[in-house]
Design an enzyme around this catalytic site. Structure first.
Site, mmCIF file in Angstrom:
data_model
loop_
_atom_site.group_PDB
_atom_site.id
_atom_site.type_symbol
_atom_site.label_atom_id
_atom_site.label_comp_id
_atom_site.label_asym_id
_atom_site.label_seq_id
_atom_site.Cartn_x
_atom_site.Cartn_y
_atom_site.Cartn_z
ATOM 1 N N LYS A 164 0.663 -1.154 0.033
ATOM 2 C CA LYS A 164 -0.025 0.158 0.030
ATOM 3 C C LYS A 164 1.007 1.234 0.050
ATOM 4 C CE LYS A 164 -3.404 2.549 2.687
ATOM 5 N NZ LYS A 164 -4.573 2.471 3.439
ATOM 6 N N ARG A 203 -10.901 9.778 2.157
ATOM 7 C CA ARG A 203 -10.829 10.704 3.643
ATOM 8 C C ARG A 203 -11.685 11.339 3.745
ATOM 9 N NH1 ARG A 203 -3.999 11.525 2.875
ATOM 10 N NH2 ARG A 203 -3.763 8.983 3.132
ATOM 11 N N LYS A 213 1.460 10.103 5.603
ATOM 12 C CA LYS A 213 1.531 8.767 6.155
ATOM 13 C C LYS A 213 2.740 7.944 5.612
ATOM 14 C CE LYS A 213 -3.591 8.261 6.651
ATOM 15 N NZ LYS A 213 -4.767 7.455 6.651
ATOM 16 N N LYS A 224 -2.481 -1.491 -3.627
ATOM 17 C CA LYS A 224 -3.152 -0.212 -3.622
ATOM 18 C C LYS A 224 -2.325 1.020 -3.851
ATOM 19 C CE LYS A 224 -6.129 1.894 -0.190
ATOM 20 N NZ LYS A 224 -6.682 1.705 1.344
HETATM 21 C C1 PBG Z 1 -7.126 3.378 5.497
HETATM 22 C C2 PBG Z 1 -7.592 3.392 4.325
HETATM 23 C C3 PBG Z 1 -7.358 4.434 3.336
HETATM 24 C C4 PBG Z 1 -8.012 3.822 2.168
HETATM 25 C C5 PBG Z 1 -8.330 2.512 2.499
HETATM 26 N N1 PBG Z 1 -8.213 2.557 3.829
HETATM 27 C C6 PBG Z 1 -7.015 5.670 3.479
HETATM 28 C C7 PBG Z 1 -5.427 5.969 3.910
HETATM 29 O O1 PBG Z 1 -4.595 4.997 3.774
HETATM 30 O O2 PBG Z 1 -5.291 7.220 3.940
HETATM 31 C C8 PBG Z 1 -7.962 4.622 0.833
HETATM 32 C C9 PBG Z 1 -9.149 4.158 -0.180
HETATM 33 C C10 PBG Z 1 -9.473 4.722 -1.145
HETATM 34 O O3 PBG Z 1 -8.951 6.019 -1.479
HETATM 35 O O4 PBG Z 1 -10.536 4.659 -2.016
HETATM 36 N N2 PBG Z 1 -6.003 3.012 5.884
#
Ligand code: PBG
Length: 331
Positions: free
Chosen positions: A201, A211, A224, A255
């Site tokens: 990720k 968000r 992050k 992702k």
């Molecule tokens: C939480 C999470 C995120 C997404 C999925 N789970 C946001 C992030 O990591 O800031 C993003 C998914 C999307 O943009 O559709 N950790």
């Protein structure tokens, strides 16, 4: 002897529809799709999300109705994300452990409506529950701590499994969490609950609308990058995936999706584990914006991009377009 023109004309097999169908290498079906849904408080509530046109948050009754719709469309799995009320967000994200939180109530509502006709995937990470919008605990220096966070993520995963989740999907990128969650599930009678690990990720600019949907954009300070991966890296993704498989992941998530199909392909070639991809919120918004601007045909863009995930090696795709794509595929 290798054939060459004119013995070989690659256009020959493309000349008719039946022949293109016969030679098609990859197929997209509704069974390839995971549909993400945002849960909000109340009863009979639908809240549109402005940066995700066409996507809404639903109260648990609406979530159950969407799950029913998914079953009817042939979509095998739903992913859940809560928009936690502001007064329940805290620095330690304790609401994630509440057996009566939005996520657990949604799981139960889906189970009541659909029995075991649908899989329920739940996201493990603290960002929808923290007052600072980070996925874990933050120390005095502003660093997201690893091991203390993992201890809470284990309890979050158990809370979701107790409520009836089928697939636990850690999206937090802490080190060692897959092993810790697997052990806890085994020891607490959840040996058939799967783990789909967001192993690769990335710290991506494509998460903005998500968000907004879970209400963390305004809260998040900083970024992050100390836990999510650097978009420049690819070898490191293979290390992450190898580690999560060794720790007990049943399947792997990459992702974001479209900009990272090279990662999907490398993972697929290196490991014999099912690979999924998350076509994230910013990708969805990009396709919608392109279609709204007249830059392309929406349905064609949706189906082409989703098929690209299959071609790259995905077993399935998590996408906000799931219901729309399934309707198109069902004709
Ligand atoms: C939480 C999470 C995120 C997404 C999925 N789970 C946001 C992030 O990591 O800031 C993003 C998914 C999307 O943009 O559709 N950790």
């Amino acid at each position: 002897m290798t054939a060459s023109y004119p013995n070989l004309r690659l256009r020959r097999t493309r000349a008719t529809g039946w022949s293109r169908a016969l030679h098609r290498e990859n197929l997209l079906t509704p069974a390839d799709l995971i549909w993400p849904l945002f849960v909000t408080q109340g009863e009979g509530v639908e809240e549109p999300i402005s940066t995700l046109p066409g996507v809404s948050r639903w109260s648990t009754d609406g979530i159950a109705a969407r799950a029913r719709e998914a079953v009817d469309l042939g979509i095998p799995c739903i992913a859940l994300f809560p928009n936690t009320p502001a007064d329940k967000r805290s620095d330690d994200g304790a609401e994630a452990l509440n057996p009566d939180n939005l996520m657990c109530r949604a799981i139960k509502a889906i189970r009541d409506a659909c029995g075991n006709d649908i899989g329920i995937l739940t996201d493990v990470a603290l960002d929808p529950y923290t007052a600072h919008g980070q996925d874990g605990l933050v120390d005095d220096a502003g660093y997201v701590t690893n091991d203390d966070t993992v201890a809470i993520l284990v309890d979050q995963a158990l809370n979701q499994a107790e409520a009836g989740a089928d697939i636990i999907a850690p999206s937090d990128m802490m080190d060692g969490r897959v092993h810790a969650i697997r052990m806890a599930l085994e020891m607490n009678g959840h040996s058939n609950v799967q783990i789909m690990s967001y192993a690769a990720k990335y710290a991506s600019a494509f998460y903005g609308p998500f968000r907004d949907a879970v209400g963390s954009r305004g809260l998040l300070k900083g970024d992050k990058k100390t836990y999510q991966m650097d978009p420049a890296n690819s070898d490191e993704a293979l290390r992450e995936v190898g580690l999560d498989i060794a720790e007990g992941a049943d399947s792997i998530m990459v992702k974001p999706g479209l900009a990272y199909l090279d990662i999907v392909r490398r993972v697929k070639e290196r490991f014999d584990v099912p690979v999924f991809a998350y076509q994230v919120s910013g990708e969805y918004a990009m396709i919608e914006a392109a279609a709204a601007a007249g830059a392309g045909d929406r349905d064609a863009l949706v189906l082409e991009t989703l098929l690209a995930f299959k071609r790259a090696g995905c077993s399935g795709v998590l996408t906000y377009h799931a219901a729309h794509a399934a309707k198109l595929l069902n004709g």
